[in-house]
Design an enzyme around this catalytic site. Structure first.
Site, PDB file in Angstrom:
ATOM      1  N   THR A  78      -0.319   2.454  -3.122  1.00  0.00           N
ATOM      2  CA  THR A  78      -1.396   1.543  -3.503  1.00  0.00           C
ATOM      3  C   THR A  78      -1.990   0.947  -2.237  1.00  0.00           C
ATOM      4  O   THR A  78      -1.271   0.577  -1.306  1.00  0.00           O
ATOM      5  CB  THR A  78      -0.914   0.453  -4.490  1.00  0.00           C
ATOM      6  OG1 THR A  78      -2.018  -0.401  -4.773  1.00  0.00           O
ATOM      7  CG2 THR A  78       0.248  -0.354  -3.963  1.00  0.00           C
ATOM      8  N   HIS A  79      -3.326   0.905  -2.193  1.00  0.00           N
ATOM      9  CA  HIS A  79      -4.028   0.487  -0.981  1.00  0.00           C
ATOM     10  C   HIS A  79      -5.061  -0.584  -1.329  1.00  0.00           C
ATOM     11  O   HIS A  79      -5.798  -0.442  -2.313  1.00  0.00           O
ATOM     12  CB  HIS A  79      -4.719   1.704  -0.340  1.00  0.00           C
ATOM     13  CG  HIS A  79      -5.429   1.353   0.923  1.00  0.00           C
ATOM     14  ND1 HIS A  79      -4.756   1.125   2.101  1.00  0.00           N
ATOM     15  CD2 HIS A  79      -6.745   1.163   1.177  1.00  0.00           C
ATOM     16  CE1 HIS A  79      -5.637   0.806   3.037  1.00  0.00           C
ATOM     17  NE2 HIS A  79      -6.847   0.826   2.509  1.00  0.00           N
ATOM     18  N   GLY A 125      -2.298  12.801   5.432  1.00  0.00           N
ATOM     19  CA  GLY A 125      -3.192  11.933   6.198  1.00  0.00           C
ATOM     20  C   GLY A 125      -2.870  10.468   5.908  1.00  0.00           C
ATOM     21  O   GLY A 125      -1.954  10.159   5.150  1.00  0.00           O
TER      22      GLY A 125
HETATM   23  C1  GAR Z   1      -0.726  -4.697  -1.149  1.00  0.00           C
HETATM   24  O1  GAR Z   1      -2.007  -5.280  -1.235  1.00  0.00           O
HETATM   25  C2  GAR Z   1      -0.837  -3.264  -0.712  1.00  0.00           C
HETATM   26  O2  GAR Z   1      -1.970  -2.603  -1.186  1.00  0.00           O
HETATM   27  C3  GAR Z   1      -0.920  -3.429   0.794  1.00  0.00           C
HETATM   28  O3  GAR Z   1       0.018  -4.408   1.085  1.00  0.00           O
HETATM   29  C4  GAR Z   1       0.088  -5.320  -0.011  1.00  0.00           C
HETATM   30  C5  GAR Z   1       1.535  -5.502  -0.378  1.00  0.00           C
HETATM   31  O4  GAR Z   1       1.699  -6.600  -1.216  1.00  0.00           O
HETATM   32  N1  GAR Z   1      -0.664  -2.186   1.447  1.00  0.00           N
HETATM   33  C6  GAR Z   1      -1.283  -1.796   2.550  1.00  0.00           C
HETATM   34  O5  GAR Z   1      -2.092  -2.494   3.150  1.00  0.00           O
HETATM   35  C7  GAR Z   1      -0.897  -0.422   3.028  1.00  0.00           C
HETATM   36  N2  GAR Z   1      -1.826   0.058   3.997  1.00  0.00           N
HETATM   37  P1  GAR Z   1       3.103  -6.887  -1.918  1.00  0.00           P
HETATM   38  O6  GAR Z   1       4.191  -6.717  -0.836  1.00  0.00           O
HETATM   39  O7  GAR Z   1       3.011  -8.300  -2.380  1.00  0.00           O
HETATM   40  O8  GAR Z   1       3.268  -5.907  -3.027  1.00  0.00           O
END
Ligand code: GAR
Length: 203
Positions: free
Chosen positions: A103-104, A138
């Site tokens: 999830t991004h 990627g």
């Molecule tokens: C989330 O928003 C996720 O999409 C992001 O980190 C956060 C984690 O939140 N991931 C990235 O930026 C990956 N490139 P959480 O630890 O509270 O689930």
């Protein structure tokens, strides 16, 4: 599930999976660092967890092999990377490719990488959001499974995106719970030219 930080997405899945009808169970949580809230959440939920830190291994390939082996011990059908802030290596992808979801916090292919929220702000975008996608070799380039949009407000520029990231995460948690549940219950098919179009099976 793989985490590096607060694990609020992990918590959303733990909560959803506590209902048998959800169709998925979290068998383990893996992390690349200690002392994070994500691991505390696993512990409180009684879910086994493990840590494999890059700095404890001589090479990135050795770290990747160790992470793959630790994950494999729990025999997951699906691996979900939710806020796991390291790029997974070749061995991990060879073993879990096609059943590895990330999830991004941006609408890919815009703003991939570690700073998806701040990059969207810095660009001056008016809309961003979140993307749940399959992982390929990627960085945030794999086929998109689902996306949701979040509007950027003028005041989001005041706190370097902290409030925006919180609004994205609220939407993201719901999307991840929906997608993982549907993947677990029904699976998916890849269609279209270049194998880019992911279709979740109808339930
Ligand atoms: C989330 O928003 C996720 O999409 C992001 O980190 C956060 C984690 O939140 N991931 C990235 O930026 C990956 N490139 P959480 O630890 O509270 O689930």
């Amino acid at each position: 599930m793989l985490v590096s930080g607060s694990g609020s997405n992990l918590q959303a899945l733990l909560d959803a999976a506590s209902q048998p009808a959800y169709g998925a169970r979290i068998v383990a949580v893996g992390a690349d660092r200690t002392g994070i809230e994500g691991l505390a959440r696993a512990e409180r939920a009684g879910v086994p967890y493990f840590v494999r830190r890059l700095k404890d291994h001589a090479t990135r390939a050795e770290w990747d092999a160790a992470l793959t082996a630790a994950t494999a011990e729990h025999r997951p059908d699906l691996v979900v990377s939710a806020g796991f802030m390291k790029v997974l290596g070749r061995e991990f992808l060879a073993r879990y490719g096609g059943r590895l979801v990330n999830t991004h916090p941006a609408l890919l292919p815009s703003f991939p990488g570690a700073d998806g929220v701040r990059d969207a702000l810095a660009y001056g975008a008016k809309v961003t959001g979140c993307t749940v996608h399959l992982v390929d070799d990627g960085v945030d380039t794999g086929p998109v499974i689902a996306q949701r949009a979040v509007e950027i407000r003028d005041e989001d520029h005041l706190d370097e995106g902290a409030a925006l990231h919180e609004r994205i995460k609220e939407v993201e948690r719901g999307l991840l719970v929906e997608v993982v549940g549907r993947l677990a219950r029904g699976g998916y098919r890849i269609e279209g030219p270049g194998g880019r179009r992911v279709r979740l099976r109808e339930e």
